[in-house]
Design a protein around this motif. Sequence first.
Motif, PDB file in Angstrom:
ATOM      1  N   ARG A 408      -4.508   8.168  12.986  1.00 29.00           N
ATOM      2  CA  ARG A 408      -3.669   8.382  13.994  1.00 29.00           C
ATOM      3  C   ARG A 408      -3.824   7.164  15.061  1.00 29.00           C
ATOM      4  N   ALA A 411      -3.432   3.552  13.974  1.00 24.65           N
ATOM      5  CA  ALA A 411      -2.067   3.454  14.212  1.00 24.65           C
ATOM      6  C   ALA A 411      -1.490   3.447  15.772  1.00 24.65           C
ATOM      7  N   GLU A 412      -2.194   4.025  16.574  1.00 19.83           N
ATOM      8  CA  GLU A 412      -1.865   4.140  17.930  1.00 19.83           C
ATOM      9  C   GLU A 412      -2.633   3.057  18.793  1.00 19.83           C
ATOM     10  N   ARG A 414      -5.822   3.433  19.690  1.00 23.77           N
ATOM     11  CA  ARG A 414      -6.840   3.753  20.867  1.00 23.77           C
ATOM     12  C   ARG A 414      -8.050   4.413  20.034  1.00 23.77           C
TER      13      ARG A 414
END
Lengths: 502, 59
Positions: A408, A411-412, A414
Amino acid sequence: MKKVSIVLTLLIVGIALMAAVPNSTLAAAKISASDYKVGDTVTVEGSIEPGKDLYVTVVSHTTFAPKDTDGVHEVARLKKEGQKRGFTNETSIPVFYYLLTSNPSKFGEVTKKKFGGPSFLPGLYSTTMFKLATFDKLDAEAKNVLGPIKSKEEWDFFRFAHESDYGINTITKEGAKRGKITIFARSILGDYASSGNYWDKGTSIQLDKSTGKFTVSFRTFRHTPPDTKFDVYVNGAKAGTYNLQPKGFWLSRGYRYMNPIIITIGAIIVGIFFTMIGAAGGMLMAAYQVIVVQTAGPIGINAANVLRSSNIALTLFAPLGAFYRYAVVEKRVAWPVGISFGVGILIGSIWLGRYATKYLPMSSYKEWLAVLVLIMGIRTLYELTPKVMEKRKAIKAMVKKFNEEVARAKAEGRAVEMGKIETVKTGLTSYHFKFWGEDFSINPLLFGILGVVIGIVSRSFGIGGGFLLVPAMTTLGALPMYVAVPVGLIGSAASVPLSATP
Amino acid sequence: MNRYWPDLWIFIAVIIGGFVGGMLGSRFQKLFSERVLKWVLAITLFFLFFRFFKIEIWI
């Protein structure tokens, strides 16, 4: 007639004097410079009596006698060694001493040496070393060219300082090595081109026996202290003096030339490792100091006693550097276990450890520590097998959540957000908490007792306890590394005050 | 005991390095999975074992 008789008398007296004194007075030599930098090659040229062997003795003005040290442990050890090997508190020898000769066999012999491996084995590896002869076996010619070493006591002390690990690490600080292992300290040197001996590397001896002309060169020790003066003797007669100037940043108690930035970089790497896995910080820093820095300590102080006290800086400050993130930002410290373990380690090291070191010969158990390290390593790998992972359902679920969070975050774009510890129930024998939503339970009292044991080990061997605790938490406690590591760091930091004691 | 004080420069270098390493290590830890961390721990322990018994003599 009167003049002739005077000349004849002088001639006869001269010949008589030359016959009475050793052949040394016939030697004439010149040192290529009066000042060198450490690590430079010193060259001595000249001539000796034709047909004779060459002996160039290089000795430092710096001397050492057992009475010169004020290290508590060194005073006791040197007294004991002196009784065993035949030197006294007053016996003084040059700290740096090299004898470059065309005939090394006058002073000893090349022998086989086994080294490496545990003490109960004869040695895994085989090499050679130059073993110094006993004083009785040295003939008059050999004794005559030893320079300031004159007596049996001095020769025995010299042998101890060059052949015993303790002598090398306390007095000479220079080792002839195979790999990273010191075999002995170089002293009697021959021509490398003809001998091929590893300790002769950097030494060249060219002697024309028919004319007596010679050229000798040898590489000076790179870590000779700044401004060390040396006397050079050729076949027993003093030929001159030279001085070694510093090259690089001199560490006065580390007794090495090294830029502190290199040490800082090493400490950063060890600190990263240590705070990622929560274990072996002190041991890795010690390995770095032995292998890379080669911390030697001042003359008269054993290297280990200086090395140990600088290691504590890592086992204390690396956890401090990590703690803000682990404790405050990510809230990943299982406090009841950490406190219990910290108290246990303090009790073990301060109270029980004192009796353990007093009544038990702990040093003889030192190798068991290595066995323990091996068992912990195997056990840690065993934890990774599918069979065990299947049993550790909470860890399996947590690993899945971690992988999902990593995907995640990627993908983001961060940073990964770690799970936090949420306390469910706290008690002396049971601490129940949730980490990343998964249930974990551990017995703080059990880890307090384990802390006591680790404290004793820590006091006895001067190490932290992370290498025992972290695998214990992941195997016995079935906790994830993300929780075990911060607790391991607390334990290592708690062991600092006593592990610093030599 | 005074003779057992560490070298000042080594001590300062290790304090700075240790602290910086600690800050970085705590940040880096979450970049690695549980499995990788355990492998690193095990390899470190094996390395220490080999060093301890002087089986590994080259590094």
